[in-house]
Design a protein around this motif. Structure first.
Motif, short mmCIF file in Angstrom:
data_model
loop_
_atom_site.label_atom_id
_atom_site.label_comp_id
_atom_site.label_asym_id
_atom_site.label_seq_id
_atom_site.Cartn_x
_atom_site.Cartn_y
_atom_site.Cartn_z
N THR A 204 0.83 -1.21 0.00
CA THR A 204 0.00 0.00 0.00
C THR A 204 0.86 1.26 0.00
N ILE A 205 1.98 1.21 0.70
CA ILE A 205 2.91 2.35 0.69
C ILE A 205 3.39 2.64 -0.72
N TYR A 206 3.72 1.61 -1.46
CA TYR A 206 4.15 1.81 -2.84
C TYR A 206 3.00 2.27 -3.73
N ILE A 207 1.80 1.77 -3.47
CA ILE A 207 0.64 2.21 -4.24
C ILE A 207 0.44 3.72 -4.09
N CYS A 208 0.62 4.21 -2.87
CA CYS A 208 0.37 5.63 -2.57
C CYS A 208 1.53 6.54 -2.98
N THR A 209 2.66 6.00 -3.34
CA THR A 209 3.82 6.86 -3.58
C THR A 209 4.50 6.65 -4.93
N ALA A 210 4.29 5.52 -5.60
CA ALA A 210 4.97 5.25 -6.86
C ALA A 210 4.71 6.33 -7.91
N PRO A 211 3.47 6.87 -8.06
CA PRO A 211 3.27 7.94 -9.04
C PRO A 211 4.10 9.19 -8.76
N LEU A 212 4.42 9.45 -7.49
CA LEU A 212 5.27 10.61 -7.18
C LEU A 212 6.70 10.38 -7.67
N TRP A 395 -1.77 15.88 -10.80
CA TRP A 395 -2.20 14.60 -11.36
C TRP A 395 -1.45 13.44 -10.73
N ALA A 396 -0.18 13.65 -10.37
CA ALA A 396 0.57 12.58 -9.68
C ALA A 396 -0.07 12.29 -8.33
N LEU A 397 -0.43 13.35 -7.60
CA LEU A 397 -1.08 13.18 -6.30
C LEU A 397 -2.44 12.50 -6.47
N PHE A 398 -3.20 12.94 -7.46
CA PHE A 398 -4.51 12.34 -7.72
C PHE A 398 -4.36 10.86 -8.05
N THR A 399 -3.35 10.52 -8.83
CA THR A 399 -3.13 9.12 -9.19
C THR A 399 -2.80 8.28 -7.96
N CYS A 400 -2.08 8.86 -7.01
CA CYS A 400 -1.79 8.16 -5.75
C CYS A 400 -3.10 7.81 -5.03
N ILE A 401 -4.00 8.80 -4.94
CA ILE A 401 -5.28 8.57 -4.27
C ILE A 401 -6.14 7.60 -5.09
N PHE A 402 -6.08 7.71 -6.41
CA PHE A 402 -6.84 6.79 -7.27
C PHE A 402 -6.37 5.35 -7.05
N GLY A 403 -5.06 5.16 -6.96
CA GLY A 403 -4.53 3.82 -6.70
C GLY A 403 -4.97 3.29 -5.35
N PHE A 404 -4.96 4.16 -4.35
CA PHE A 404 -5.44 3.74 -3.04
C PHE A 404 -6.92 3.37 -3.11
N GLY A 405 -7.68 4.11 -3.90
CA GLY A 405 -9.10 3.80 -4.06
C GLY A 405 -9.32 2.43 -4.68
N ILE A 406 -8.48 2.06 -5.64
CA ILE A 406 -8.57 0.71 -6.21
C ILE A 406 -8.33 -0.34 -5.13
N GLY A 407 -7.31 -0.09 -4.31
CA GLY A 407 -6.98 -1.04 -3.25
C GLY A 407 -8.04 -1.16 -2.18
N MET A 408 -8.94 -0.16 -2.08
CA MET A 408 -10.00 -0.21 -1.08
C MET A 408 -10.95 -1.39 -1.30
N PHE A 409 -10.95 -1.94 -2.50
CA PHE A 409 -11.86 -3.05 -2.79
C PHE A 409 -11.48 -4.30 -2.02
N THR A 410 -10.20 -4.54 -1.80
CA THR A 410 -9.76 -5.77 -1.14
C THR A 410 -9.01 -5.53 0.16
N GLU A 411 -8.65 -4.30 0.45
CA GLU A 411 -7.87 -4.01 1.66
C GLU A 411 -8.24 -2.62 2.16
N ARG A 412 -7.35 -2.04 2.95
CA ARG A 412 -7.39 -0.64 3.39
C ARG A 412 -8.60 -0.35 4.29
N GLU A 413 -8.61 0.84 4.83
CA GLU A 413 -9.69 1.29 5.70
C GLU A 413 -9.94 2.76 5.47
N ILE A 414 -11.11 3.23 5.90
CA ILE A 414 -11.46 4.64 5.79
C ILE A 414 -10.85 5.44 6.94
N PHE A 415 -10.91 4.89 8.14
CA PHE A 415 -10.36 5.57 9.30
C PHE A 415 -8.83 5.50 9.29
#
Length: 462
Positions: A204-212, A395-415
């Protein structure tokens, strides 16, 4: 000799400036240390005092700087005002969910003793206060780091931190080759032993930072970021996290499409193909080991490693059959309070492996419906602002959040948790880029603006 009012005013301004500069340094250090807060030599309490960990002390220093400034909840413009209001609503829901969960602390410990402490006090410290600390970068960046230079500093710090994480992970895997045996437990043990987190959390760390990292690679002085980007890609391949492999690839492709770098997209696809061939053993095995190898056993539940039949369906059945749970949820970590925990039909986990379902289990249908509406409006607003800004960093920052959003389907949390700790500084940076544009900042042009081929050629010839 009496001091004049002007002298006191100067001293006050000097002190405020010193606090602000110290706060910036502390926040940058905070962001840099995010992947390493639970490493082997930093996870222990100092002097044997509960909660006295280096990361917690750093968080307390950042919080002290915020309070000392005295403008924590005051806004200077409408965008900041709306952002703070939304944050306060989010944090209020989070606080209520935590308060509701405190009476369940003994139950949590009895069912997951390795995750939750035994006493109420330790539970409040580790599961409530520590989680709340992850939102601090959002507040400080939103309030104090508003220029392009400061936002670029945060980006550089994140990229340097990920580079160090990549080097560390690659070195540990080379020293422990059994982690590449295809047994996921080996990689889990390696990551939890040295980094204190599951390998999916590192993914998840890489998902949120690789676009940067990719953003820095495509800007000026790109040669400086070739090695960090390469190290990150190798680390992701070695990690063998399917969600990280797929999501990082999708996010980077999406960013290149937004940047109109189709040549790099094609070349990158070729390099990824070569890398997959070189690491074909662990990587292909990680991608195809579950749900695909034997077509007779193919199912959505197999692909999702049991999430459907042993988490999602049992929770939905139980929560929809109880009107109280359906409307208001069970409080934080509601899955652990399930009556089906000992019935053999529910995987023993601290979250529901789906961010929306996990939020529903904790807070109920009323807040979940509001959350879904807010997320849809937020994505639409972010896309509209991105088209207006035409900013590569945005757009790089948005892509980070977009990637995290994809991961929300099988992992991650809102809080706030260690899984989504990068979401808060990234959202704050996006908001501040929008504020700079709204307030008429001309710095949105230059290197941060998407360049047309003609403009790009002209800038190179200068």
């Amino acid at each position: 000799m009496a001091l004049k009012d002007s002298d006191l005013l100067i001293d006050r301004h000097t002190l405020d400036h010193l606090v602000e500069q110290s706060g910036r340094f502390l926040v940058l250090l905070f962001v840099f240390s995010l992947p390493f807060q639970r490493v082997l030599f930093l996870r222990e309490n100092l002097f044997g005092l509960q909660g006295l960990k280096p990361f917690n002390l750093l968080s307390a220093a950042v919080l002290a700087c915020l309070f000392f400034q005295g403008t924590l909840l005051s806004a200077t413009d409408r965008i900041e005002q709306k952002s703070l209001r939304i944050f306060l609503v989010y944090f209020a829901i989070f606080t209520v969910a935590l308060i509701r969960s405190v009476p369940n602390a003994p139950l949590f410990h009895s069912r997951l003793p390795d995750v939750f402490p035994e006493s109420y006090f330790d539970y409040i410290l580790s599961s409530c206060i520590t989680s709340a600390l992850y939102v601090l970068p959002f507040l400080f960046i939103l309030k104090n780091m508003r220029s392009f230079k400061e936002l670029d500093q945060i980006t550089v710090v994140i990229c340097l931190s990920i580079s160090l994480l990549s080097v560390s992970l690659i070195a540990l895997v080379l020293m422990n080759p059994s982690a590449l045996s295809g047994n996921r437990d080996e990689m889990t043990d390696l990551c939890e032993t040295y980094f204190g987190v599951h390998y999916n959390t590192i993914g998840t760390i890489y998902i949120c930072t690789a676009p940067l990292l990719l953003h820095k690679l495509l800007t000026r002085n790109a040669y400086r970021w070739i090695v960090p980007m390469g190290l990150a890609l190798v680390a992701i391949l070695l990690l063998q996290s399917r969600s990280a492999l797929i999501t990082v690839a999708v996010s980077c492709c999406l960013y290149l499409v937004w940047m109109r770098r189709f040549g790099i997209l094609i070349a990158g696809a070729g390099l990824v193909g070569i890398a997959l061939f070189l690491f074909s053993g662990p990587t292909i095995d990680a991608l195809l080991s579950i749900g695909f190898v034997d077509s007779s056993d193919f199912s959505a539940d197999a692909v999702l490693t049991g999430r459907v039949d042993y988490i999602w369906i049992p929770l939905l059945d139980e929560w929809t059959s109880n009107i109280g749970l359906f409307l208001f949820g069970a409080g934080r970590y509601g899955i652990v309070t399930s009556e089906q925990w000992d019935a053999g039909v529910l995987i023993h986990a601290a979250h529901a492996h789906n961010a929306i379902l996990d939020f529903f289990v904790d807070c109920g249908a009323l807040f979940t419906c509001a959350l879904i509406v807010f997320l849809l409006i937020g994505v639409a607003t972010a896309l509209r602002v991105g088209r207006q800004l035409n900013s590569a960093l945005y757009w790089a920052l948005f892509t980070c959040i977009f990637g995290f959003g994809i991961g929300m389907f099988t992992e991650r949390e809102i809080f706030p948790t260690v899984d989504n700790m990068y979401v808060f500084p990234i959202i704050a940076m996006m908001i501040n880029l929008a504020r700079l544009h709204a307030l008429g900042g001309r710095e949105i042009a230059g290197s941060y603006r998407l360049a047309s081929p003609r403009h790009d050629a002209a800038s190179r010839s200068m």
